[in-house]
Design a protein around this motif. Sequence first.
Motif: not given
Length: 295
Positions: A51, A54-55, A58, A199, A202-204, A208-209
């Motif tokens: 998480y 990912r944060s 983004s 990357a 970590f992103v769906q 998100e990127i």
Amino acid sequence: MGNMREIRDRIKSINDIMKITNAMYLISSSKLKKAKKDLAATHPYFNKLVYAMRSILSRAPEDIDMQYFDRRENIAPTDRKVGYIVITADKGMCGSYNHNIIKLTEQKIAANQHASLYVMGQVGRIYFQRRSRSGELNVDAEFIYTTQNPTLYRARRIAEQMLKLFEEEKLDDVYIIYTNMVSSIIFEPKILQLLPLDAAHFVQTEGEISRHHEAEFFPTPNLVMEHLTPNFMKGLVYGAMVDSFCSEQQARMSAMDSATTSAKDILQELSLQYNRVRQAAITQEITEIVGGAEL
């Protein structure tokens, strides 16, 4: 069919073996419970790391240092220096556990001219170092780690070593080959890429990127990433170590349970043979006595 003494000796030896296999089954069962508990305890920690990564991806600014995400696409696939962390067991007697890992590793290194092996576990280390002495493989002789009782400290040391080799461009790709326990009766060898990071892991969604500059990083985004990436790598390595350890104990439990069951079957058959031989001896003695009395 042997005589009574030979059968008794064989029954005794099989009984001794059965005690050993049963004891190993109980030991593996105890280790498996502890390993599963450790693995479950690390899941929340690993989820938080994902998480956090990912944060950052983004919300980080454009100039953030992404050296661990550098795929080095300018290097041809045949020229890439690939490192494989291979996790085997320290001991045998665990069915096909070690064989499956060694077989998968050989398949991977056969397709790469610049492969380096970093082997954990005495079984795999002895096997691959034997091939290394003949000049077939490049095995790091100083990479000596046990697979028993996985610890975060050991995982951190391994992660730091791999990150250093990647930073110095001595390795372009790093993979870890371990055993994934799918269920209590199913475990299979698996390969996971550690470096470079992707990357997409970590992103769906693509959205998100996209970077949002309202986030504030302290002290700097680069320092945050430098601190977080080794911890994320440590979590990956530790998870693979614990998963492999669980699979090893489960495989050894299954092997020892099968060995104990086979020993019981053999003992039952030997008991029947012993009774037949003893009955035949008694019958012969009675016949001799009766024959002597008639004389």
